[in-house]
Design an enzyme around this catalytic site. Structure first.
Site, PDB file in Angstrom:
ATOM      1  N   THR A 112      35.329  41.471  38.101  1.00 38.01           N
ATOM      2  CA  THR A 112      35.880  40.391  38.933  1.00 38.01           C
ATOM      3  C   THR A 112      35.902  40.753  40.419  1.00 38.01           C
ATOM      4  O   THR A 112      36.567  40.083  41.210  1.00 38.01           O
ATOM      5  CB  THR A 112      37.310  40.046  38.481  1.00 38.01           C
ATOM      6  OG1 THR A 112      38.115  41.246  38.534  1.00 38.01           O
ATOM      7  CG2 THR A 112      37.321  39.493  37.063  1.00 38.01           C
ATOM      8  N   GLY A 158      35.209  40.714  44.086  1.00 42.12           N
ATOM      9  CA  GLY A 158      34.631  39.730  45.002  1.00 42.12           C
ATOM     10  C   GLY A 158      34.793  38.290  44.603  1.00 42.12           C
ATOM     11  O   GLY A 158      34.176  37.403  45.203  1.00 42.12           O
ATOM     12  N   THR A 159      35.638  38.005  43.615  1.00 43.32           N
ATOM     13  CA  THR A 159      35.786  36.610  43.175  1.00 43.32           C
ATOM     14  C   THR A 159      36.331  35.718  44.287  1.00 43.32           C
ATOM     15  O   THR A 159      35.864  34.593  44.475  1.00 43.32           O
ATOM     16  CB  THR A 159      36.714  36.510  41.945  1.00 43.32           C
ATOM     17  OG1 THR A 159      37.927  37.224  42.218  1.00 43.32           O
ATOM     18  CG2 THR A 159      36.050  37.103  40.713  1.00 43.32           C
ATOM     19  N   GLY A 160      37.322  36.221  45.027  1.00 36.88           N
ATOM     20  CA  GLY A 160      37.897  35.404  46.097  1.00 36.88           C
ATOM     21  C   GLY A 160      36.903  35.132  47.203  1.00 36.88           C
ATOM     22  O   GLY A 160      36.800  34.000  47.704  1.00 36.88           O
ATOM     23  N   CYS A 161      36.158  36.157  47.597  1.00 36.67           N
ATOM     24  CA  CYS A 161      35.125  35.989  48.624  1.00 36.67           C
ATOM     25  C   CYS A 161      34.077  34.980  48.172  1.00 36.67           C
ATOM     26  O   CYS A 161      33.667  34.088  48.935  1.00 36.67           O
ATOM     27  CB  CYS A 161      34.441  37.321  48.913  1.00 36.67           C
ATOM     28  SG  CYS A 161      35.531  38.661  49.411  1.00 36.67           S
ATOM     29  N   LYS A 172      44.985  29.891  44.048  1.00 41.67           N
ATOM     30  CA  LYS A 172      44.195  30.268  42.877  1.00 41.67           C
ATOM     31  C   LYS A 172      45.091  30.907  41.812  1.00 41.67           C
ATOM     32  O   LYS A 172      45.954  31.712  42.129  1.00 41.67           O
ATOM     33  CB  LYS A 172      43.074  31.220  43.287  1.00 41.67           C
ATOM     34  CG  LYS A 172      42.091  30.596  44.281  1.00 41.67           C
ATOM     35  CD  LYS A 172      41.099  31.600  44.815  1.00 41.67           C
ATOM     36  CE  LYS A 172      41.779  32.635  45.684  1.00 41.67           C
ATOM     37  NZ  LYS A 172      40.820  33.539  46.363  1.00 41.67           N
TER      38      LYS A 172
END
Length: 273
Positions: free
Chosen positions: A204, A206-209, A172
């Site tokens: 932003t 928790g974007t990866g989760c 990412k």
């Protein structure tokens, strides 16, 4: 309705971890189950405490879910320790399903969410089971042992992660400084990118989760890997671009946005190979 499982830590602030995963699953029409690896005391300003679960109890949670639900896809997030990673890997080896590995290592406030001794266990025990791995740039550097500054570096890091056994990797680009938020997708045979305009916002958390949970939901529903990633990119872009403005720090993304906008979002796709 398909059933999915998230194996991750609990976020008391609700923006990341188990809470973000279950919200994403609900919005995308799959039934979410969970195995909690750790409790965290956190809010939008940071992580104030971490209490890991006993590895044996993580195993018990996974096995109980798998014994009663037809789990189609699994997602891992915060795993914290080598012992928990080993327990998770041992349990998942007994069950055939898609596996999305989000190698959660560091929180937004730089709190470590994965012990240094656990990195090698993640690489040797979990990556060989993975359908998809979704690291950001710092996580990809840790998994590959390389410094990433250029697109060639991204490619080299991806090759190392694939060599560890993963079927596909999304590196990412959120930590890059480009005007576009570009993610780089690699499999053994293909390379392509997905891009959306970069949104300047502090919301932003928790974007990866959320992105990896969306990939999991779409894979469970029968989407081809490429299409699952593209739709997950739409989900997270809409979630970031339409914030709900909660908290005084890094606020959560808007998990309702994809459903409200009926998934309408432009994603630029570039096939490299």
């Amino acid at each position: 309705m398909e059933t999915v499982l998230t194996i991750a830590g609990s976020d008391s602030g609700g923006g990341a971890g188990i809470q973000a995963d279950l919200k994403t699953f609900q919005e995308l029409g799959v039934f979410g189950t969970s195995a909690i690896t750790a409790l965290t005391a956190q809010n939008t300003r940071g992580v104030h405490g971490v209490l890991p679960a006993a590895p044996e109890f993580v195993t018990q949670q996974i096995d109980c879910v798998m014994a009663d639900f037809p789990v189609k896809a699994v997602k891992t997030g915060m795993l914290f320790s080598a012992e928990i990673i080993q327990a998770v890997a041992d349990s998942l080896k007994k069950h055939a399903s898609f596996l999305v590995v989000d190698p959660v290592m560091i929180a937004k406030d730089r709190t470590s969410l994965l012990q240094q001794s656990a990195v090698s266990a993640l690489i040797t025990e979990l990556l060989p089971l993975a359908t998809l791995v979704t690291p950001n740039i710092p996580e990809a550097e840790t998994l590959s042992g390389l410094v990433i500054e250029t697109q060639d570096d991204i490619s080299a890091a991806a090759k190392r992660i694939l060599a560890a056994g993963a079927e596909a990797v999304v590196i990412k680009g959120g930590h890059l400084s480009d005007k576009q938020a570009t993610d780089y997708i690699f499999t053994a045979d293909t390379v392509f990118t997905v891009s959306t305009p970069r949104i300047e916002t502090r919301h932003t958390h928790g974007t990866g989760c959320t992105f990896s949970a969306a990939c999991t939901a779409f894979l469970a529903q029968g989407y081809h890997l490429r299409d699952a990633i593209i739709e997950a990119k739409k989900f997270i872009h809409l979630a970031i671009s339409q914030p709900i403005n909660l908290g005084s720090g890094h606020g959560p993304t808007n998990h309702f946005a994809y459903h409200i906008n009926k998934g309408n979002c432009e994603v630029a796709i570039n096939d490299i190979r």
